[in-house]
Motif scaffolding. Structure first.
Motif, PDB file in Angstrom:
ATOM      1  N   ASP A 100       0.848  -1.391   0.011  1.00  0.00           N
ATOM      2  CA  ASP A 100      -0.033   0.027   0.148  1.00  0.00           C
ATOM      3  C   ASP A 100       0.755   1.243  -0.082  1.00  0.00           C
ATOM      4  N   PRO A 101       0.692   1.943  -0.831  1.00  0.00           N
ATOM      5  CA  PRO A 101       1.628   3.118  -1.113  1.00  0.00           C
ATOM      6  C   PRO A 101       1.486   4.235  -0.027  1.00  0.00           C
ATOM      7  N   SER A 102       0.250   4.183   0.683  1.00  0.00           N
ATOM      8  CA  SER A 102      -0.023   5.362   1.690  1.00  0.00           C
ATOM      9  C   SER A 102       0.876   4.924   2.919  1.00  0.00           C
ATOM     10  N   VAL A 103       1.381   3.591   3.018  1.00  0.00           N
ATOM     11  CA  VAL A 103       2.239   3.191   3.995  1.00  0.00           C
ATOM     12  C   VAL A 103       3.718   2.975   3.889  1.00  0.00           C
ATOM     13  N   PHE A 104       3.863   2.652   2.489  1.00  0.00           N
ATOM     14  CA  PHE A 104       5.243   2.087   2.050  1.00  0.00           C
ATOM     15  C   PHE A 104       5.929   3.008   1.016  1.00  0.00           C
ATOM     16  N   GLU A 105       6.907   3.542   0.953  1.00  0.00           N
ATOM     17  CA  GLU A 105       7.399   4.361  -0.058  1.00  0.00           C
ATOM     18  C   GLU A 105       7.874   3.350  -1.024  1.00  0.00           C
ATOM     19  N   ALA A 106       7.676   3.764  -2.374  1.00  0.00           N
ATOM     20  CA  ALA A 106       7.912   2.716  -3.439  1.00  0.00           C
ATOM     21  C   ALA A 106       7.731   1.233  -3.193  1.00  0.00           C
TER      22      ALA A 106
END
Length: 406
Positions: A326-332
Motif C-alpha cells: 500500500d503506497p500510503s504506508v510504504f514508499e516505492a
C-alpha cells in the motif's frame, strides 16, 4: 467493479503475477465484493482496513465453524483448525498461552546449531556448479529438515510430508474461488486429512508414553497452563498446522529471497558488500513476497470498510500482500529495499492471531540468506518458474537455478 482476472485458482494471469491486479483493486475499490465461488466473499486490500480487521476480533472472527459443515468444511481444511488460529475468547487465550509456553525464545534458539549445519550442507551441494531446482533441492531441503527435527519426526518421511502440504496448498480457499467444488479435489483433501491425522496420532501416543526432550509433539502433549493440557485433537491440529506453516511458507520465503536477488541485482550487490543488512533484507522479503497472501475472517455484524458494507456472517478475505504494498504506508512499495526503515509489514499477520512460529521462520530464512550472500557471487535463474495452481500463496513449484561461488 472488480477485475475479470481476480481469481486465485482459475486465472492464469492472476496466478502468474497478482500484484498489478491487487494494486488496481486496492486503489480503485479497497473492498471488493466477489461471488465466483461457492461462498460469496468480501476482499479487503488497503493497509488500514486490513489492520482494522486483524485488530478487531469482536467484529471479525477467525472461527472456522462459522463456514458451516460438510463438504464445504472439508474443502476448507476444517480438520486443521482446532487450534488457536480458529479459536476465539477464552479458548484462544488458553491455547495461545500454551503455544507461547512451548515457543519460548530459548526453545527456538536451541535449533540454531542444527539449522546452521543443514544450511551449510545444502550450500555445499548448491555451490558445486550444477543446475538445480531451487524449490525442492534447496529451500525445501532446509525447511523440511528443520520442521521434522523440531517436531521430532524422521527425515525419511520428508517426501510424504511434501506431498501432503502440496495437496493442502492446492485446496486452500477453494470455496472462495470455484463455482462448484471438484469432488476429486475434495476427496484428496479429505484423504490427506485422514492420513495426516493417523500419522501424527501414532507419534503423539508414542510421545505420551515416552516423552522426549526438545521436540514439539512431546512439548504440546505435556505442557500445562492453569492446570489444563491440550486435548488430543488440539495437539494434532496444532502440530499439523505447524507442519504446513513451517514447511511450505518458509520454503517459499527462502525461494523468494533468491528470486528477489535476481530481480534486483543492484540491491543484491549491496547486500553482498554488507551482509549485516541480511536481517532487514529478510523483513523486506516478507513484506514484498510474503508466503501467505491472504487470510479469512467472518463478520460478526454488519461492518463498513472503505464505503462497502460487509454483512453479518460474510466471509472476509484480508489480503496481506496488497496491504504490504500500500503506497500510503510504504514508499516505492514494489521496490526491494533492504534498508527500509519502520517496515511495518503484515507478513506474519497482526494482533491476537499473529504467527506463533514467526521467530523460527525468521531464523531459518536469515541463516539461509546470510549463507547465500556470503558464499555466492551470483544467483542465476536458468529457466522461467513453474507457477503454483493456487495464488492464495506466493509460491512456485519449480525454479531451476545455479549458484556461482565467490
Amino acid at each position: 467493479m472488480g477485475h475479470p482476472d481476480f481469481n486465485a485458482m482459475t486465472s492464469a494471469v492472476f496466478r502468474a503475477d497478482p500484484y498489478p491486479i491487487l494494486a488496481e483493486l486496492r486503489e480503485s475499490e479497497g473492498v471488493v465484493p466477489l461471488n465466483p465461488g461457492v461462498m460469496p466473499s468480501w476482499h479487503v486490500l488497503r493497509y488500514a482496513d486490513v489492520q482494522k480487521v486483524l485488530l478487531s476480533p469482536e467484529l471479525f472472527s477467525s472461527n472456522r465453524a462459522l463456514q458451516g459443515e460438510g463438504e464445504l468444511a472439508e474443502a476448507n481444511l476444517s480438520f486443521l483448525f482446532n487450534n488457536m488460529i480458529s479459536a476465539t475468547g477464552d479458548k484462544h487465550r488458553r491455547l495461545r498461552m500454551i503455544g507461547n509456553r512451548v515457543f519460548m525464545p530459548k526453545f527456538i534458539e536451541s535449533f540454531r546449531p542444527a539449522l546452521a549445519q543443514v544450511v551449510a550442507a545444502q550450500m555445499a551441494r548448491a555451490l558445486q556448479g550444477h543446475e538445480f531446482d531451487l524449490v525442492e533441492e534447496f529451500s525445501a531441503q532446509i525447511t523440511v529438515a528443520m520442521i521434522t527435527r523440531v517436531l521430532g519426526l524422521p527425515l525419511a518421511d520428508m517426501p510424504q510430508i511434501r506431498r501432503w502440504t502440496a495437496v493442502l496448498g492446492d485446496n486452500s480457499g477453494a470455496s472462495t474461488w470455484l463455482a462448484a467444488l471438484d469432488p476429486e479435489m475434495v476427496e484428496r483433501g479429505r484423504l490427506t486429512g485422514l492420513e495426516m491425522t493417523a500419522y501424527f496420532r501414532e507419534y503423539l501416543r508414542e510421545r505420551q508414553a515416552n516423552p522426549r526432550e526438545g521436540d514439539l509433539i512431546s512439548a504440546f502433549a505435556s505442557v500445562e497452563v492453569e492446570g489444563e493440557r491440550l486435548s488430543e485433537s488440539e495437539v494434532l491440529s496444532m502440530v499439523m498446522l505447524l507442519l504446513l506453516a513451517g514447511n511450505e511458507t518458509t520454503t517459499n520465503l527462502i525461494t523468494n529471497f533468491v528470486r528477489l536477488l535476481d530481480a534486483f541485482p543492484e540491491q543484491a550487490a549491496r547486500l553482498r558488500a554488507d551482509p549485516e543488512l541480511t536481517n532487514p533484507a529478510v523483513e523486506e522479503t516478507i513484506r514484498l513476497r510474503n508466503s501467505i497472501r491472504n487470510i479469512d475472517r467472518f463478520a460478526l455484524e454488519d461492518v463498513e470498510l472503505s464505503g462497502v458494507t460487509i454483512p453479518k456472517g460474510g466471509l472476509v478475505v484480508v489480503w496481506l500482500s496488497a496491504a504490504n504494498r500500500d503506497p500510503s504506508v510504504f514508499e516505492a512499495p514494489d521496490a526491494f529495499r533492504p534498508d527500509r526503515t519502520a517496515n511495518r509489514h503484515l507478513g506474519f499477520g497482526l494482533g491476537m492471531h499473529m504467527c506463533l512460529g514467526a521467530a523460527l521462520a525468521r531464523m531459518e530464512v536469515q541463516l539461509a540468506a546470510r549463507a547465500i550472500l556470503e558464499q555466492t557471487a551470483l544467483v542465476e535463474l536458468t529457466a522461467p518458474p513453474v507457477v503454483a495452481q493456487n495464488a492464495n500463496f506466493d509460491n512456485i513449484t519449480r525454479q531451476m537455478a545455479r549458484f556461482h561461488p565467490r
